[in-house]
Scaffold this motif. Structure first.
Motif, PDB file in Angstrom:
ATOM      1  N   GLU A  20       0.927   4.845   5.023  1.00 25.55           N
ATOM      2  CA  GLU A  20      -0.241   5.360   4.312  1.00 25.55           C
ATOM      3  C   GLU A  20      -1.535   5.173   5.092  1.00 25.55           C
ATOM      4  OE1 GLU A  20      -0.294   7.116   1.239  1.00 25.55           O
ATOM      5  OE2 GLU A  20       1.742   7.201   2.004  1.00 25.55           O
ATOM      6  N   PRO A  39     -10.118  -2.664   2.343  1.00 19.11           N
ATOM      7  CA  PRO A  39      -8.961  -3.517   2.046  1.00 19.11           C
ATOM      8  C   PRO A  39      -9.391  -4.868   1.479  1.00 19.11           C
ATOM      9  CG  PRO A  39      -8.726  -2.494   4.201  1.00 19.11           C
ATOM     10  CD  PRO A  39     -10.125  -2.209   3.747  1.00 19.11           C
ATOM     11  N   GLU A  66       0.808  -1.216   0.000  1.00 15.31           N
ATOM     12  CA  GLU A  66       0.000   0.000   0.000  1.00 15.31           C
ATOM     13  C   GLU A  66       0.846   1.273   0.000  1.00 15.31           C
ATOM     14  OE1 GLU A  66      -2.237  -0.582   3.530  1.00 15.31           O
ATOM     15  OE2 GLU A  66      -3.474  -2.191   2.703  1.00 15.31           O
ATOM     16  N   GLU A 118       1.270   3.015  -5.124  1.00 17.77           N
ATOM     17  CA  GLU A 118      -0.152   3.251  -5.361  1.00 17.77           C
ATOM     18  C   GLU A 118      -0.492   4.636  -5.897  1.00 17.77           C
ATOM     19  OE1 GLU A 118      -2.977   1.101  -4.749  1.00 17.77           O
ATOM     20  OE2 GLU A 118      -1.317  -0.317  -4.937  1.00 17.77           O
ATOM     21  N   GLY A 174      -0.059  -1.702   7.334  1.00 15.04           N
ATOM     22  CA  GLY A 174       0.680  -0.825   6.447  1.00 15.04           C
ATOM     23  C   GLY A 174       2.185  -0.925   6.518  1.00 15.04           C
TER      24      GLY A 174
END
Length: 348
Positions: free
Chosen positions: A143, A313, A82, A87, A109
């Motif tokens: 993130e 998610p 992520e 991304e 994360g």
């Protein structure tokens, strides 16, 4: 009630005043002014060692050029699944480095060290067809609002060292992570084994001030050319230096991060106590992820609240019920207690 992003906030008045004060007169260009050199020396003071500093305009530029500086033909950089570099940077790290990213899973994360070691092993230095390991990058704060502990950075750095790989840290929210950990800049970076840092100021009160920091200046020689080729060498670089000068004055940068983190703490506490909302996962920086009723989200938006609906998610499809929504709330130096209270009132 502006919680969409800390990028939405303006510039802190003290930084704006410092920029205005520098706007007159003349100074040598391309990073050679007295102010540029003063601020570079301040970076060395903050990190408790001599560092090489390169000002750039954006976090994407800082990350992309940092990774470009350590790449090799067939190079692979490892990041979390992520991560912003994977991304949200439109392939810029790949474009500027000529290399590619390989993503690694991990809870909350953060890169899982065992998964990283396994992934790195797939790309030995003689793997002509598949490419070879070249660098590791971690995001601090991450993130999703979490922060690597010092021991977790140690674990990643150990894998980097075992494989002779440079370790880069994306510090777009560096100050927020620092406050959350209660560590010093040196303790969270080079003392843990970090080689290069993308140091962010834009999200924490600056106009547009980012820096690439090399903790071993001898490894920064190529960056002069890499930055110029990428059109990131400012002629009037003293205006980025002026922002950092105001940012560092009397510890302002830490005070601003401390404030935004404390506003996020208020949000976290209020959401935890709300009868029909809860936190999606624990965070400690200035990002908060909450699951709230769609009706509450609509009510908040109708009253002027700005925030992002966040994608559920893939690993947790059951996280959000059919009548709820997952949102991201980001606080900044400009967030007020009234902003937080008004938003929480929308949750009942």
């Amino acid at each position: 009630m502006f919680f969409a992003s800390d990028n939405w906030a303006g510039a802190h008045s003290k930084i704006a005043e410092r920029l205005l004060a520098e706007s007159g007169g003349f100074a040598s260009a391309y990073g050679t002014s007295d102010l540029d050199q003063k601020v570079e020396a301040k970076f060395s003071e903050i990190f408790e060692r001599d560092v090489a500093v390169f000002f750039v305009a954006t976090g994407t530029a800082a990350n992309s050029l940092s990774l470009a500086s350590v790449q090799k033909p067939g190079g692979i950089s490892f990041c979390h699944t992520e991560a912003h570099v994977a991304e949200d940077e439109c392939g810029a790290p790949d474009f500027f480095s000529g290399a590619r990213l390989a993503t690694v899973d991990g809870a909350l994360g953060k890169i899982d060290p065992k998964a990283l070691a396994t992934k790195v092993a797939r790309f030995p230095q003689d793997a002509v067809h598949h490419g070879r390991a070249a660098a590791i990058t971690i995001t601090q704060a991450t993130e999703i609002g979490t922060v690597y502990s010092l021991s977790e950075i140690d674990a990643i750095a150990s894998i980097a060292k075992e494989n002779s790989l440079p370790l880069h840290m994306d510090g777009a929210r560096f100050a927020n992570a620092l406050i959350a950990l209660g560590a010093s800049p040196a303790e969270m970076t080079w003392k843990r084994g970090v080689d290069i840092l993308s140091f962010g100021g834009t999200k924490n009160g600056c106009w547009c001030a980012e820096a690439i920091v090399f903790f071993d200046p001898s490894k920064a020689r190529e960056m002069h050319f890499i930055r110029k080729r990428a059109a990131q060498l400012f002629s009037k670089s003293r205006f980025i230096a002026a922002q950092f000068d105001g940012y560092f004055q009397d510890g302002l940068w830490l005070d601003l991060a401390r404030h935004s983190n404390s506003m996020a703490d208020r949000l976290r506490a209020g959401i935890e106590n709300a009868p029909n909302a809860h936190l999606a996962w624990p965070t400690v920086s200035n990002e908060v992820f909450a699951i709230i009723p769609k009706s509450s989200a609509k009510a908040a938006e109708d009253k002027g609240a700005k925030f992002y609906e966040w994608p559920i998610p893939e690993s947790q499809p059951e996280l959000v019920g059919s009548n709820d929504t997952l949102i991201r709330l980001v606080t900044s130096f400009a967030t007020t207690e009234a902003d937080v209270a008004n938003f929480l009132a929308c949750l009942g």
